[in-house]
Motif scaffolding. Structure first.
Motif, PDB file in Angstrom:
ATOM      1  N   PHE A 131       0.810  -1.221   0.000  1.00  0.00           N
ATOM      2  CA  PHE A 131       0.000   0.000   0.000  1.00  0.00           C
ATOM      3  C   PHE A 131       0.841   1.268   0.000  1.00  0.00           C
ATOM      4  N   ASP A 132       2.013   1.218   0.647  1.00  0.00           N
ATOM      5  CA  ASP A 132       2.813   2.437   0.802  1.00  0.00           C
ATOM      6  C   ASP A 132       3.523   2.846  -0.479  1.00  0.00           C
ATOM      7  N   ARG A 133       3.522   1.997  -1.506  1.00  0.00           N
ATOM      8  CA  ARG A 133       4.178   2.373  -2.759  1.00  0.00           C
ATOM      9  C   ARG A 133       3.296   2.066  -3.979  1.00  0.00           C
ATOM     10  N   SER A 134       1.997   2.130  -3.777  1.00  0.00           N
ATOM     11  CA  SER A 134       1.057   1.872  -4.865  1.00  0.00           C
ATOM     12  C   SER A 134       0.582   3.182  -5.488  1.00  0.00           C
ATOM     13  N   GLU A 135       0.568   3.228  -6.805  1.00  0.00           N
ATOM     14  CA  GLU A 135       0.015   4.394  -7.492  1.00  0.00           C
ATOM     15  C   GLU A 135      -1.489   4.487  -7.292  1.00  0.00           C
ATOM     16  N   ALA A 136      -2.140   3.331  -7.194  1.00  0.00           N
ATOM     17  CA  ALA A 136      -3.595   3.330  -7.092  1.00  0.00           C
ATOM     18  C   ALA A 136      -4.079   2.038  -6.460  1.00  0.00           C
ATOM     19  N   LEU A 137      -5.258   2.112  -5.864  1.00  0.00           N
ATOM     20  CA  LEU A 137      -5.934   0.959  -5.283  1.00  0.00           C
ATOM     21  C   LEU A 137      -7.340   0.904  -5.861  1.00  0.00           C
TER      22      LEU A 137
ATOM     23  N   ASP B  51     -19.129   5.038   3.373  1.00  0.00           N
ATOM     24  CA  ASP B  51     -17.869   5.167   4.109  1.00  0.00           C
ATOM     25  C   ASP B  51     -16.682   5.105   3.152  1.00  0.00           C
ATOM     26  N   LEU B  52     -16.734   4.205   2.181  1.00  0.00           N
ATOM     27  CA  LEU B  52     -15.655   4.080   1.209  1.00  0.00           C
ATOM     28  C   LEU B  52     -15.536   5.330   0.349  1.00  0.00           C
ATOM     29  N   LEU B  53     -16.671   5.939  -0.001  1.00  0.00           N
ATOM     30  CA  LEU B  53     -16.629   7.149  -0.810  1.00  0.00           C
ATOM     31  C   LEU B  53     -15.846   8.258  -0.112  1.00  0.00           C
ATOM     32  N   GLY B  54     -15.872   8.273   1.200  1.00  0.00           N
ATOM     33  CA  GLY B  54     -15.121   9.272   1.951  1.00  0.00           C
ATOM     34  C   GLY B  54     -13.622   9.109   1.844  1.00  0.00           C
ATOM     35  N   ASN B  55     -13.164   7.979   1.276  1.00  0.00           N
ATOM     36  CA  ASN B  55     -11.731   7.751   1.045  1.00  0.00           C
ATOM     37  C   ASN B  55     -11.458   7.373  -0.403  1.00  0.00           C
ATOM     38  N   THR B  56     -12.300   7.880  -1.316  1.00  0.00           N
ATOM     39  CA  THR B  56     -12.198   7.535  -2.735  1.00  0.00           C
ATOM     40  C   THR B  56     -11.908   8.777  -3.565  1.00  0.00           C
TER      41      THR B  56
ATOM     42  N   LEU C 144      -3.889   6.950  -5.473  1.00  0.00           N
ATOM     43  CA  LEU C 144      -5.305   7.161  -5.780  1.00  0.00           C
ATOM     44  C   LEU C 144      -6.119   5.953  -5.350  1.00  0.00           C
ATOM     45  N   VAL C 145      -7.362   6.201  -4.950  1.00  0.00           N
ATOM     46  CA  VAL C 145      -8.301   5.126  -4.651  1.00  0.00           C
ATOM     47  C   VAL C 145      -9.454   5.213  -5.638  1.00  0.00           C
ATOM     48  N   VAL C 146      -9.729   4.086  -6.294  1.00  0.00           N
ATOM     49  CA  VAL C 146     -10.771   4.024  -7.317  1.00  0.00           C
ATOM     50  C   VAL C 146     -11.825   3.016  -6.875  1.00  0.00           C
ATOM     51  N   LEU C 147     -13.077   3.441  -6.876  1.00  0.00           N
ATOM     52  CA  LEU C 147     -14.182   2.575  -6.473  1.00  0.00           C
ATOM     53  C   LEU C 147     -14.999   2.149  -7.684  1.00  0.00           C
ATOM     54  N   ASP C 148     -15.209   0.846  -7.800  1.00  0.00           N
ATOM     55  CA  ASP C 148     -16.071   0.251  -8.828  1.00  0.00           C
ATOM     56  C   ASP C 148     -17.247  -0.378  -8.095  1.00  0.00           C
ATOM     57  N   CYS C 149     -18.455   0.097  -8.378  1.00  0.00           N
ATOM     58  CA  CYS C 149     -19.617  -0.436  -7.662  1.00  0.00           C
ATOM     59  C   CYS C 149     -20.809  -0.517  -8.608  1.00  0.00           C
ATOM     60  N   GLY C 150     -21.384  -1.704  -8.727  1.00  0.00           N
ATOM     61  CA  GLY C 150     -22.509  -1.897  -9.631  1.00  0.00           C
ATOM     62  C   GLY C 150     -23.850  -1.896  -8.948  1.00  0.00           C
ATOM     63  N   HIS C 151     -23.872  -2.186  -7.640  1.00  0.00           N
ATOM     64  CA  HIS C 151     -25.127  -2.265  -6.900  1.00  0.00           C
ATOM     65  C   HIS C 151     -24.923  -1.696  -5.499  1.00  0.00           C
TER      66      HIS C 151
ATOM     67  N   ALA D 224      -7.418  -0.075   3.886  1.00  0.00           N
ATOM     68  CA  ALA D 224      -6.440  -0.057   2.795  1.00  0.00           C
ATOM     69  C   ALA D 224      -6.493   1.267   2.036  1.00  0.00           C
ATOM     70  N   ALA D 225      -7.702   1.765   1.798  1.00  0.00           N
ATOM     71  CA  ALA D 225      -7.859   3.026   1.069  1.00  0.00           C
ATOM     72  C   ALA D 225      -7.205   4.177   1.821  1.00  0.00           C
ATOM     73  N   ALA D 226      -7.398   4.226   3.133  1.00  0.00           N
ATOM     74  CA  ALA D 226      -6.801   5.296   3.930  1.00  0.00           C
ATOM     75  C   ALA D 226      -5.270   5.236   3.849  1.00  0.00           C
ATOM     76  N   MET D 227      -4.720   4.032   3.852  1.00  0.00           N
ATOM     77  CA  MET D 227      -3.257   3.888   3.780  1.00  0.00           C
ATOM     78  C   MET D 227      -2.724   4.330   2.420  1.00  0.00           C
ATOM     79  N   VAL D 228      -3.406   3.948   1.348  1.00  0.00           N
ATOM     80  CA  VAL D 228      -2.956   4.325   0.010  1.00  0.00           C
ATOM     81  C   VAL D 228      -3.025   5.832  -0.176  1.00  0.00           C
ATOM     82  N   ARG D 229      -4.121   6.444   0.256  1.00  0.00           N
ATOM     83  CA  ARG D 229      -4.252   7.894   0.090  1.00  0.00           C
ATOM     84  C   ARG D 229      -3.219   8.639   0.927  1.00  0.00           C
ATOM     85  N   SER D 230      -2.943   8.148   2.128  1.00  0.00           N
ATOM     86  CA  SER D 230      -1.957   8.839   2.973  1.00  0.00           C
ATOM     87  C   SER D 230      -0.554   8.746   2.379  1.00  0.00           C
TER      88      SER D 230
END
Length: 265
Positions: free
Chosen positions: A91-97, A134-139, A120-127, A110-116
């Motif tokens: 997570f500490d050296r990822s361009e995106a999650l 909560d995830l959107l707050g870190n996306t 970037l954090v990318v959310l894919d959600c179909g339903h 994980a999202a909080a760690m990647v952003r810190s």
């Protein structure tokens, strides 16, 4: 193999990106098939847990005249991914999650760690799922299928209103990109108060399975490459359409430059 995040990572790997996944499979023939498929596509699966007593998730997809019927386990089947399962990812050296809201508690951490760490954090959600808000707050980038707002408000949802409502839930720092895929009608993306509507890319459709997943992988690749939400949407739109020319979610894609050339015409 299939699945939203795995197929998106396969797409990224095909474009030359280094990718890794954390997931859960059973100690069964399906689990081994999934791992073999990821390895063949150069997706690092060392953080995938093979758990005894857990049945690998499967779906049966029936394709006829370009349309598909999906037979899968009923909603509510558990996906007991734990922090110990995902902590192996860098997570500490990822361009995106890329996350899919199927394991919101561990994905939120994980999202909080990647952003810190500046990723970037990318959310894919179909339903709609528990924990999405909560995830959107870190996306940083949230792209939904048209099935998401349709599940909430029926067929008469208003696309721009939906996107603006979602955008208000994203962090104030970061690119704050929201989008929606519309199947054969293209996609819409909102960023910096600019709404980009991308129409359909005409192809001879054989199978739409995984088109949205390919879109997410292609969008992230193009966004990292250009920094342009609109250009990324146009590139991903073409990539997803061209996938539909072949069978399965991992149908071959044309060379990357051919996809870029297509959006210039």
């Amino acid at each position: 193999g299939g699945g939203p995040v795995p197929t998106a990572l396969v797409t990224l790997a095909r474009f030359g990106r280094r990718t890794a996944i954390s997931a859960l499979v059973g100690d069964d023939s399906v689990g081994r098939f999934i791992l073999d498929g990821l390895g063949t596509e150069n997706v690092d699966a060392t953080a995938v847990t093979m758990r005894k007593g857990f049945a690998s998730q499967t779906s049966i997809i029936i394709v006829e005249n370009g349309r598909r019927t999906i037979l899968e386990a009923p909603l509510g089947v558990g996906f007991p991914l734990t922090w110990d399962d995902v902590a192996k990812l860098p997570f500490d050296r990822s361009e995106a999650l890329l996350i899919d809201a199927r394991a919101p508690e561990v994905q939120l951490k994980a999202a909080a760690m990647v952003r810190s760490a500046g990723g970037l954090v990318v959310l894919d959600c179909g339903h709609p799922r528990e924990g999405v808000d909560d995830l959107l707050g870190n996306t940083d980038i949230a792209i939904f299928s048209h099935t998401y707002p349709r599940s909430l408000g029926g067929e008469d949802y208003e696309t721009e209103s939906f996107l603006r409502e979602i955008r208000e839930k994203l962090p104030q720092t970061g690119p704050r990109v929201v989008g929606i895929t519309l199947g054969h009608r293209g996609c819409v993306v909102l960023a910096d108060e600019k709404l980009t509507r991308v129409g359909p890319h005409a192809v001879e459709t054989l199978d739409t399975t995984g088109a949205g997943d390919v879109f997410h992988g292609a969008y992230l690749h193009a966004f990292l490459k250009t920094g342009s939400p609109g250009e990324a949407a146009r590139f991903a739109n073409v990539a997803a359409a061209r996938k539909c020319e072949g069978m399965s979610g991992r149908a071959p894609l044309p060379p990357e430059q051919e996809l870029w050339d297509a959006i210039q015409h």
